[in-house]
Scaffold this active site. Structure first.
Site, PDB file in Angstrom:
ATOM      1  CE  LYS A  78      -4.092  -1.756   2.398  1.00  0.00           C
ATOM      2  NZ  LYS A  78      -5.055  -1.547   1.319  1.00  0.00           N
TER       3      LYS A  78
ATOM      4  NE  ARG B 242     -11.216  -9.670  -1.992  1.00  0.00           N
ATOM      5  CZ  ARG B 242     -11.538  -8.761  -2.894  1.00  0.00           C
ATOM      6  NH1 ARG B 242     -11.763  -9.120  -4.145  1.00  0.00           N
ATOM      7  NH2 ARG B 242     -11.623  -7.479  -2.561  1.00  0.00           N
TER       8      ARG B 242
END
Ligand code: BES
Ligand code: ZN
Ligand code: ZN
Length: 464
Positions: free
Chosen positions: A241, A315
């Site tokens: 990130k 997920r």
């Protein structure tokens, strides 16, 4: 904190909520106070301070308005270093709980790292007819579970590691009579929980799958499973990130914190239900041992997954945790909470969480709990096209959709998890917007960790 109920206020600070109509009637006495929503005025009379909070017009005076006004009022009282407060209960009995919640949630502060601890709420007296101490204590149980969740999220990522979350669960289990199972990295390898293991593999603190079982009804086999995303820090992994997106990533375990807070409250309130609380805890680290984009891993459910981005890790851990709970416990319904996508902030902002479900009844019940407790949800569709976009050329599934970047990102994230719930009624709550408040406090919602989901889950679970 000392909690009491009485008919007459006896503490040095009094907190009172007024609608505009009520403020008009008292006009002469409360100079310059009109009862507008958000308005707070303080009056002194010898040693006593009166904090007046506006609720707005009679018809706007919902439980949400009461909660927000009470929170704003208590914050003002604490700013003035007045920590012993008589709270004059608002006239409508239906708003008692909302008012007390506002006071208790509004009084929260994350003070651990302040050299000088600010004033906290040390005594609360609830004043009015028709309130019992046990009613106030029940509200306090839930609010302290919210504070617990907020603390877990606010605390340093180097303190709240997956191993620490397992220790916290151990202490919740010990005090609340929950049954606890913790799977470490060896257990995960043996059981085939390869997706959680992959996400956590580069961290010095290894991943954990934590399961807390609350049995409030021995004669029923019906169980509700709640599963939280517990990424204790999301660096993005190899898909690192950038600055501007990484700073608050200790909050990526807010789903886990909500589950742990809810289990703490449930264990104390002891409703006649059975609940499985599951936390998928891992640190999504960057390092030479980290999993790679392009890798393919088998999941616990057997489906293989192509890793298209190591930053779509939530997920992955949820896919394994949800499939594990479904297989191991055969729950009647399963709900996951996750700070899953930044995209949900673009669609709903910080005030509402995304709701995704394969079951209308479950979805409706969650929605109405949200309306009821002020932790609001809005449902999105899960059409087949979304699921189809997750097909991979070399594996069964890809962890990113093949749509253009950012297209329906929150929905395709949910659709990925759905693949692992089988035919169990399932709902996914994307709390990436609501779990963390970058701005100033809003009503009962403090800056930074909000504890979103604890009150919602408690409300939902307690429903008959
Ligand atoms: N933890 C993030 C989502 C997030 C973003 C939470 C902002 C809170 C605030 C999640 O793991 C993530 O990185 N999601 C990606 C998904 C993408 C790679 C498909 C995102 O939202 O950009
Ligand atoms: Zn991520
Ligand atoms: Zn994440």
């Amino acid at each position: 904190m000392k909690i009491s109920v009485s008919r007459k206020p006896g503490l040095p600070t009094r907190l009172t909520l007024f609608t505009k109509e009520e403020a008009d009637k008292k006009g002469g006495r409360v100079a310059g106070f009109s009862g507008e929503a958000g308005e707070v005025t303080v009056h002194y009379d010898k040693g006593t301070a009166d904090v007046y909070c506006g609720l707005g017009g009679k018809e706007e005076c919902t439980p949400a308005a009461v909660r927000a006004a009470a929170a704003k009022g208590i914050r003002r009282a604490l700013e003035l270093k007045r920590g012993k407060v008589s709270f004059i209960l608002p006239a409508a009995a239906k708003a008692f709980n909302a008012g007390i919640e506002g006071v208790l949630l509004g009084a929260y502060g994350f003070t651990r790292y302040k050299s000088e601890r600010p004033e906290g709420l040390s005594a609360l007296e609830c004043v009015g007819p028709g309130i019992s101490l046990s009613q106030v204590r029940a509200v306090e149980t839930v609010c302290s579970a919210v504070a617990y969740a907020r603390d877990l999220v606010n605390e340093n990522a180097s303190v709240v590691t997956p191993v620490r979350l397992a220790q916290e669960a151990r202490s919740l289990a010990r005090h609340g009579g929950l049954r606890l199972t913790v799977l470490d990295e060896k257990d995960m390898a043996a059981k085939g929980l390869r997706l959680i293991a992959a996400v956590g593999r580069a961290s010095p603190t290894p991943p954990r799958l934590i399961v807390m079982e609350y049995t409030g009804d021995r004669f029923s086999k019906e169980k509700t499973a709640v599963v939280g995303k517990g990424i204790t820090f999301d660096s993005g992994g190899q898909n690192l990130k950038p600055t501007g997106h990484i700073e608050a990533m200790r909050s990526d375990m807010a789903g886990a914190a909500a589950v742990m807070g809810a289990m703490k409250a449930v264990a104390a309130l002891k409703p006649k239900i059975n609940v499985i609380g599951c936390v998928a805890a891992a640190h999504n680290a960057i390092g030479s041992g980290a999993y790679f984009p392009g890798d393919i891993y088998p999941s616990f459910a057997g489906k293989t997954v192509e890793i298209c981005s190591t930053d779509a890790e939530g997920r992955l851990v949820l896919a394994d945790a949800v499939a594990y709970c479904v297989q191991r416990f055969k729950p009647a319904r399963i709900i996951d909470l996750a700070t899953l996508t930044g995209g949900i902030l673009f669609t709903l902002g910080e005030f509402v969480a995304g709701l995704f479900s394969n079951d209308d009844r479950l979805s409706d019940a969650l929605f109405s709990s949200g309306e009821n407790c002020g932790e609001r949800l809005w449902r999105f569709p899960l059409y087949k096209e979304y699921r189809d976009s997750l097909k991979s050329d070399f594996a069964d599934l890809r962890n990113l959709s093949s749509f253009k970047k950012g297209y329906a990102g929150s929905i395709t994230g949910a659709a990925f998890i759905q693949e692992f719930a089988g035919d169990v009624p399932w709902a996914h709550l994307d709390i990436a917007g609501t779990a963390w408040n970058e701005g100033e406090p809003r009503g009962e919602v403090p800056k930074y960790a909000t504890g979103f989901g604890v009150r919602l889950l408690v409300d939902f679970l307690k429903k008959p």
